[in-house]
Design an enzyme around this catalytic site. Structure first.
Site, mmCIF file in Angstrom:
data_model
loop_
_atom_site.group_PDB
_atom_site.id
_atom_site.type_symbol
_atom_site.label_atom_id
_atom_site.label_comp_id
_atom_site.label_asym_id
_atom_site.label_seq_id
_atom_site.Cartn_x
_atom_site.Cartn_y
_atom_site.Cartn_z
ATOM 1 N N ARG A 252 58.098 -24.820 -3.906
ATOM 2 C CA ARG A 252 56.944 -24.283 -3.168
ATOM 3 C C ARG A 252 57.393 -23.347 -2.046
ATOM 4 O O ARG A 252 56.719 -22.339 -1.761
ATOM 5 C CB ARG A 252 56.130 -25.449 -2.605
ATOM 6 N N HIS B 183 55.844 -19.633 -1.538
ATOM 7 C CA HIS B 183 55.171 -19.229 -0.304
ATOM 8 C C HIS B 183 55.950 -18.138 0.426
ATOM 9 O O HIS B 183 55.356 -17.353 1.170
ATOM 10 C CB HIS B 183 54.961 -20.442 0.605
ATOM 11 N N ASP B 184 57.247 -18.075 0.218
ATOM 12 C CA ASP B 184 58.038 -16.993 0.796
ATOM 13 C C ASP B 184 57.732 -15.672 0.099
ATOM 14 O O ASP B 184 57.439 -14.664 0.733
ATOM 15 C CB ASP B 184 59.529 -17.320 0.683
ATOM 16 N N GLY C 168 57.109 -10.243 0.220
ATOM 17 C CA GLY C 168 58.212 -10.345 -0.724
ATOM 18 C C GLY C 168 59.165 -11.492 -0.432
ATOM 19 O O GLY C 168 59.043 -12.215 0.560
ATOM 20 N N ASN D 201 50.737 -23.264 5.337
ATOM 21 C CA ASN D 201 52.069 -23.835 5.544
ATOM 22 C C ASN D 201 52.117 -24.953 6.581
ATOM 23 O O ASN D 201 52.939 -25.869 6.475
ATOM 24 C CB ASN D 201 53.044 -22.734 5.983
ATOM 25 N N PRO E 11 47.396 -18.183 -2.119
ATOM 26 C CA PRO E 11 46.131 -18.750 -2.635
ATOM 27 C C PRO E 11 45.882 -20.155 -2.093
ATOM 28 O O PRO E 11 46.783 -20.988 -2.065
ATOM 29 C CB PRO E 11 46.343 -18.778 -4.149
ATOM 30 N N HIS F 163 52.668 -27.216 -10.546
ATOM 31 C CA HIS F 163 51.980 -28.416 -10.073
ATOM 32 C C HIS F 163 52.139 -29.595 -11.022
ATOM 33 O O HIS F 163 51.462 -30.613 -10.864
ATOM 34 C CB HIS F 163 50.501 -28.115 -9.828
ATOM 35 N N THR F 164 53.034 -29.469 -11.977
ATOM 36 C CA THR F 164 53.387 -30.624 -12.801
ATOM 37 C C THR F 164 54.289 -31.590 -12.029
ATOM 38 O O THR F 164 54.545 -32.706 -12.474
ATOM 39 C CB THR F 164 54.086 -30.177 -14.100
ATOM 40 N N THR G 227 53.127 -37.703 -15.055
ATOM 41 C CA THR G 227 54.582 -37.603 -14.873
ATOM 42 C C THR G 227 54.886 -36.717 -13.657
ATOM 43 O O THR G 227 55.388 -35.605 -13.797
ATOM 44 C CB THR G 227 55.260 -37.012 -16.126
#
Length: 319
Positions: free
Chosen positions: A62, A66-67, A72, A94, A163, A193-194, A242
């Site tokens: 993540r 987010h970076d 960029g 964040n 987002p 998001h798994t 899982t």
């Protein structure tokens, strides 16, 4: 000294391409001469961190995401606020949410001992994201390297470019498109998001308001741990089956209206992306392959290269 001919020029061009990439930017071999042990150092530290706390794998993945979505892939998310500087850590997406900074610090310390001033913090994030996925059962990819670190950050862009978990499908498409990422990239990369966890504040509105797009028993089970008010930091698995294994069950959950976040379920809600969700739900290998391609593309968003930026000695502050 002998004369310089076309063969000499060709050899130089081939060597340059091998180490700096055909576009003069990112290449998997960037550190092969300057810090050949860089990749193995990061891999070992990521593995140790995940063995200590499985959740940190998702956190490192993540961080890279987010970076890259803010000016960029430049390591800007790692900069601490100071009396004279406001960074991205306290932006809404964040603040009290992104984590794994201490692991990055530890990796950087090891790399500075091995190769002082060589490996950028932005590259550490890219490598650690890949190694986290692989360690948790995902497919590997060749990380392109050579990013340099920013000396600035943008709290305002972090507030608008990343987002939100409440995003609908049009907002998600717009956010990814703004970064040059396709619809296929959006769906595949959402599969991150798994693994990992989300805070009650991220999914509270969904489990009480999204009555038409959420499985009723699933919503009730989450409401027990996430009341209408309070317990904001209580956690739930992003993949209820899982949550510590990188696989396609995230997409299978969406087919059953069991996506944890509103932005998750938005991918399978009678829109043009439903077919991609179904494809990845039915074919784990197709998902893993598309995810790897998406990560390479995301990692190439506006990198600083050459003499741009710097290689930070401490990832939390400019040199």
């Amino acid at each position: 000294m002998g004369s310089f001919n076309s063969l000499d020029l060709l050899i130089i061009m081939i060597v340059a391409t091998a180490f700096f990439g055909a576009d003069g930017k990112l290449t998997p071999k960037h550190y092969s001469k300057t810090c050949p042990q860089a990749l193995s150092i990061v891999e070992a530290e990521v593995a140790a961190a995940i063995e200590n706390e499985t959740r940190v794998g998702a956190s490192l993945l993540r961080l890279h995401f987010h970076d890259c979505f803010v000016n960029g892939c430049d390591g800007s998310i790692l900069l601490d606020d100071t009396a004279n500087f406001v960074g991205e850590k306290t932006a809404a997406p964040n603040n009290n949410s992104v984590r794994g900074f201490e692991v990055v610090d530890h990796i950087k310390t090891k790399l500075e001992k091995a190769c002082p001033g060589v490996v950028s913090c932005a590259d550490i994030l890219a490598i650690a994201a890949r190694d986290s996925v692989v360690h948790l059962g995902g497919r590997s990819w060749k990380v392109r390297l050579g990013r340099r670190d920013s000396t600035t950050a943008s709290r305002s862009l972090a507030n608008t470019s990343i987002p939100a978990p409440t995003s609908n499908i049009s907002r998600l498409i717009s956010s990814f498109s703004a970064q040059g990422l396709s619809l296929k990239n959006l769906v595949a990369l959402s599969g991150s998001h798994t693994i990992g966890l989300a805070r009650c504040t991220s999914f509270r509105a969904r489990i009480y308001n999204d009555t038409n797009t959420i499985d009723a028993s699933f919503a009730r089970s989450l409401q027990r741990n996430c009341p209408t008010s309070g317990n904001d930091d209580n956690l739930a698995d992003l993949d209820l089956q899982t949550p510590t294994h990188f696989d396609n069950l995230y997409f299978k959950n969406l087919l059953k209206k069991k996506g944890l976040l509103h932005s998750d379920q938005a991918l399978f809600n009678g829109t043009s992306v439903d077919s991609l969700v179904e494809r990845y739900a039915n074919n784990n290998e197709a998902f893993l392959k598309a995810f790897a391609k998406g990560m390479i593309k995301m990692g190439n968003i506006s990198p600083l290269t050459g003499s741009q930026g710097e290689v930070r000695i401490n990832c939390r502050k400019v040199n």
